[in-house]
Design a protein around this motif. Sequence first.
Motif, short mmCIF file in Angstrom:
data_model
loop_
_atom_site.label_atom_id
_atom_site.label_comp_id
_atom_site.label_asym_id
_atom_site.label_seq_id
_atom_site.Cartn_x
_atom_site.Cartn_y
_atom_site.Cartn_z
N UNK A 11 1.60 -1.65 14.86
CA UNK A 11 2.48 -2.80 14.68
C UNK A 11 3.05 -2.90 13.28
N UNK A 12 3.08 -1.77 12.56
CA UNK A 12 3.57 -1.83 11.17
C UNK A 12 4.65 -0.79 10.86
N UNK A 13 5.20 -0.17 11.89
CA UNK A 13 6.20 0.87 11.65
C UNK A 13 7.40 0.32 10.87
N UNK A 14 7.83 -0.89 11.20
CA UNK A 14 8.98 -1.47 10.50
C UNK A 14 8.65 -1.72 9.03
N UNK A 67 0.83 -1.20 0.00
CA UNK A 67 0.00 0.00 0.00
C UNK A 67 0.87 1.26 0.00
N UNK A 68 1.87 1.29 0.86
CA UNK A 68 2.76 2.46 0.93
C UNK A 68 3.57 2.59 -0.36
N UNK A 69 4.08 1.48 -0.85
CA UNK A 69 4.87 1.52 -2.10
C UNK A 69 4.02 2.07 -3.24
N UNK A 70 2.80 1.54 -3.38
CA UNK A 70 1.92 2.01 -4.46
C UNK A 70 1.54 3.47 -4.26
N UNK A 71 1.24 3.83 -3.01
CA UNK A 71 0.89 5.21 -2.72
C UNK A 71 2.00 6.17 -3.11
N UNK A 72 3.22 5.82 -2.76
CA UNK A 72 4.35 6.68 -3.10
C UNK A 72 4.52 6.80 -4.61
N UNK A 118 11.58 5.43 15.61
CA UNK A 118 12.51 5.92 14.59
C UNK A 118 13.36 4.79 14.04
N UNK A 119 13.83 3.91 14.92
CA UNK A 119 14.62 2.77 14.47
C UNK A 119 13.81 1.89 13.53
N UNK A 120 12.57 1.60 13.91
CA UNK A 120 11.71 0.75 13.07
C UNK A 120 11.44 1.41 11.72
N UNK A 121 11.23 2.70 11.73
CA UNK A 121 10.92 3.43 10.51
C UNK A 121 12.16 3.74 9.67
N UNK A 139 9.09 0.04 3.26
CA UNK A 139 8.53 0.56 2.02
C UNK A 139 9.12 1.93 1.67
N UNK A 140 9.30 2.76 2.67
CA UNK A 140 9.89 4.08 2.44
C UNK A 140 11.34 3.95 1.99
N UNK A 141 12.08 3.07 2.68
CA UNK A 141 13.50 2.90 2.37
C UNK A 141 13.71 2.35 0.96
N UNK A 142 12.79 1.52 0.52
CA UNK A 142 12.94 0.90 -0.80
C UNK A 142 12.38 1.75 -1.93
#
Length: 266
Positions: free
Chosen positions: A40-43, A21-26, A83-86, A48-51
């Motif tokens: 429970x989805x920060x990681x 969802x995040x990848x497609x949204x971006x 922050x670490x997870x994100x 998705x952000x990192x990739x």
Amino acid sequence: MQIPAFGLGTFRLQGQQVIDSVRTGLELGYRHIDTAQIYGNEADVGQAIAESAVPRSELFVTTKIWIDHLNHDALIPSLRESLDKLRLEQLDLTLIHWPAPNDAIPVAEYMAALLEAKQQGLTRAIGISNFTNAQAQQAIDAVGAAEIATHQVEIHPFLQNRKVVAFAEQQGIHLTAYMPLAYGKVMSEPLLQRIAAAHDVSPAQVALAWLLQRGIAVIPSSTKGANLASNLAAQALRLSPEDMAAIATLERGERLANPDFAPHWD
């Protein structure tokens, strides 16, 4: 700092589902991503952000402090863990997700800790979520209205939260609407269907445009690319004063987020 008017919510999305969802949204152009410690989805959001190919400077990332971490000494360590997870060095916005159940911890205590987190550079801005007007006033008394970047609350045509909206506007506090589509219930509302047909758009776009035209940010979520794209297109829709007035008649106090630890709502 301006909060993007349109964001991508991630509530209830887990694992590959939220990554996709995040990848497609971006890819579609979303630049505001909203998550929370309790989701429970920060990681996964961080992955998705990192990739993605989107530069960090173009992104606006929000997380929320869970009620277990509201003690002064627990809040900042919990944010560092987020922050670490994100995989981020700094959040753009950090909110208190819910006020302490039964006000067992004073609002002033966790707002002071949240302001410390900002002063330490862990987050660019801070805010509140799911506060009553009395609790919002306590937050203002603790850190000042100018420090509260937004109040994130449930707002959709069937729960217009007028007292909370009016108070925030009186105090000059920006609003963010979560569950703006009422879990998809807007799609089957005849009035919204009629307005949508007149504009050749979807009822979801109408519900989102109704909020956007009032200066309220929205963070709808979806796992389907077509819906993500359609929702984003709501930014181009302009509703007439008659449309806006008609939607205002749909208020029926239909609250969807009401856990047993929720405050006594206004």
